[in-house]
Design a protein around this motif. Sequence first.
Motif, PDB file in Angstrom:
ATOM      1  N   PRO A   1      -3.349   9.243   9.304  1.00 56.50           N
ATOM      2  CA  PRO A   1      -4.471  10.190   9.320  1.00 56.50           C
ATOM      3  C   PRO A   1      -4.215  11.441   8.478  1.00 56.50           C
ATOM      4  O   PRO A   1      -5.162  12.054   7.997  1.00 56.50           O
ATOM      5  N   ALA A   2      -2.943  11.835   8.306  1.00 63.19           N
ATOM      6  CA  ALA A   2      -2.609  13.038   7.543  1.00 63.19           C
ATOM      7  C   ALA A   2      -1.671  12.667   6.398  1.00 63.19           C
ATOM      8  O   ALA A   2      -0.876  11.730   6.499  1.00 63.19           O
ATOM      9  N   PHE A   3      -1.773  13.396   5.307  1.00 62.33           N
ATOM     10  CA  PHE A   3      -0.916  13.145   4.154  1.00 62.33           C
ATOM     11  C   PHE A   3      -0.667  14.467   3.435  1.00 62.33           C
ATOM     12  O   PHE A   3      -1.449  15.421   3.558  1.00 62.33           O
ATOM     13  N   THR A   4       0.438  14.540   2.707  1.00 59.57           N
ATOM     14  CA  THR A   4       0.848  15.765   2.017  1.00 59.57           C
ATOM     15  C   THR A   4       0.869  15.526   0.517  1.00 59.57           C
ATOM     16  O   THR A   4       1.374  14.503   0.051  1.00 59.57           O
ATOM     17  N   VAL A   5       0.321  16.491  -0.221  1.00 56.05           N
ATOM     18  CA  VAL A   5       0.246  16.390  -1.675  1.00 56.05           C
ATOM     19  C   VAL A   5       1.001  17.572  -2.279  1.00 56.05           C
ATOM     20  O   VAL A   5       0.617  18.727  -2.062  1.00 56.05           O
ATOM     21  N   PRO A   6       2.083  17.339  -3.042  1.00 51.78           N
ATOM     22  CA  PRO A   6       2.769  18.448  -3.721  1.00 51.78           C
ATOM     23  C   PRO A   6       1.990  18.914  -4.938  1.00 51.78           C
ATOM     24  O   PRO A   6       1.174  18.181  -5.492  1.00 51.78           O
ATOM     25  N   ALA A   7       2.240  20.133  -5.359  1.00 56.06           N
ATOM     26  CA  ALA A   7       1.536  20.692  -6.514  1.00 56.06           C
ATOM     27  C   ALA A   7       1.902  19.943  -7.788  1.00 56.06           C
ATOM     28  O   ALA A   7       3.057  19.603  -8.023  1.00 56.06           O
ATOM     29  N   GLY A   8       0.883  19.671  -8.604  1.00 56.46           N
ATOM     30  CA  GLY A   8       1.096  19.073  -9.908  1.00 56.46           C
ATOM     31  C   GLY A   8       1.266  17.572  -9.926  1.00 56.46           C
ATOM     32  O   GLY A   8       1.456  16.992 -11.001  1.00 56.46           O
ATOM     33  N   THR A   9       1.201  16.907  -8.795  1.00 57.06           N
ATOM     34  CA  THR A   9       1.382  15.452  -8.731  1.00 57.06           C
ATOM     35  C   THR A   9       0.189  14.840  -8.001  1.00 57.06           C
ATOM     36  O   THR A   9       0.138  14.864  -6.760  1.00 57.06           O
ATOM     37  N   PRO A  10      -0.793  14.291  -8.720  1.00 51.92           N
ATOM     38  CA  PRO A  10      -1.953  13.681  -8.039  1.00 51.92           C
ATOM     39  C   PRO A  10      -1.507  12.535  -7.140  1.00 51.92           C
ATOM     40  O   PRO A  10      -0.573  11.790  -7.448  1.00 51.92           O
ATOM     41  N   ARG A  11      -2.227  12.392  -6.035  1.00 55.26           N
ATOM     42  CA  ARG A  11      -1.910  11.320  -5.081  1.00 55.26           C
ATOM     43  C   ARG A  11      -3.161  10.520  -4.789  1.00 55.26           C
ATOM     44  O   ARG A  11      -4.238  11.092  -4.555  1.00 55.26           O
ATOM     45  N   GLY A  12      -3.019   9.201  -4.829  1.00 53.64           N
ATOM     46  CA  GLY A  12      -4.132   8.332  -4.486  1.00 53.64           C
ATOM     47  C   GLY A  12      -4.275   8.193  -2.988  1.00 53.64           C
ATOM     48  O   GLY A  12      -3.294   7.947  -2.277  1.00 53.64           O
ATOM     49  N   ILE A  13      -5.511   8.335  -2.496  1.00 60.91           N
ATOM     50  CA  ILE A  13      -5.797   8.298  -1.060  1.00 60.91           C
ATOM     51  C   ILE A  13      -6.923   7.292  -0.809  1.00 60.91           C
ATOM     52  O   ILE A  13      -7.898   7.219  -1.572  1.00 60.91           O
ATOM     53  N   THR A  14      -6.787   6.528   0.251  1.00 60.16           N
ATOM     54  CA  THR A  14      -7.842   5.623   0.679  1.00 60.16           C
ATOM     55  C   THR A  14      -8.453   6.146   1.972  1.00 60.16           C
ATOM     56  O   THR A  14      -7.728   6.483   2.920  1.00 60.16           O
ATOM     57  N   VAL A  15      -9.794   6.262   1.985  1.00 58.46           N
ATOM     58  CA  VAL A  15     -10.510   6.738   3.171  1.00 58.46           C
ATOM     59  C   VAL A  15     -11.324   5.569   3.718  1.00 58.46           C
ATOM     60  O   VAL A  15     -12.102   4.947   2.985  1.00 58.46           O
ATOM     61  N   GLU A  16     -11.134   5.301   4.984  1.00 60.09           N
ATOM     62  CA  GLU A  16     -11.873   4.231   5.657  1.00 60.09           C
ATOM     63  C   GLU A  16     -13.056   4.836   6.398  1.00 60.09           C
ATOM     64  O   GLU A  16     -12.895   5.729   7.237  1.00 60.09           O
ATOM     65  N   ILE A  17     -14.267   4.336   6.085  1.00 57.46           N
ATOM     66  CA  ILE A  17     -15.496   4.848   6.702  1.00 57.46           C
ATOM     67  C   ILE A  17     -16.137   3.705   7.485  1.00 57.46           C
ATOM     68  O   ILE A  17     -16.315   2.593   6.965  1.00 57.46           O
TER      69      ILE A  17
END
Length: 214
Positions: free
Chosen positions: A143-159
Amino acid sequence: MSGIGPVEPANSTNGERGCDVVGTDASRPGDRLAGRWSGLPPGRRRAVVAAAVIAVAAAATLALPQALAPDRHPPPYDPAPAPTPWPATVTAWHYLGRAESLNSPGKTGRFRFAVTVEHGPAVTLRVAGTSYPGLTARAVPGPAFTVPAGTPRGITVEITVSDCSALPPEVDHPFLDVTLRNTRAIQRHSFIFGRAYARDLSDLFRAACGPRTA
């Protein structure tokens, strides 16, 4: 002339003690210089004074540019550190597309996003909701994720569609409610997405609820 002795000279030293003199000084260099200065002719004294004035003016002229010149080795500039940014001001979401096709009717769809933190400390995010009360949304697998500065992160959202009656026939300006946290603050923010996400979300509505009328 009875009772009066012979008159002695004032500087007589015949066994007589003279008067004590207090504070007698030896001759000083300044006294000698003053005497020499007084002995100079007036023209010579004026020439010496003029030479001294010219020498002082020349020394001041040479010293002034150095005094006014900037320091070639200034102290290093030490700016105050910038404050930690608010998490919502440095975080951006971009919609990438469906994570799976809708080949069969279903009430759940997965959507892919890229999350970027521009600068500052890492940001921890949690998907808290979506546009309509008839939907539930969460990030997967956690449910939670962390993104550091300068590094894009791919996220999947389930609806998931939980109530078709609470959904409109067409989606307009869909958004995700997200909670963001960094070392400065915790914020609740809505990220709005454009046509591609609206179209894919409408496909989910039709697959889960069938054709809808206004």
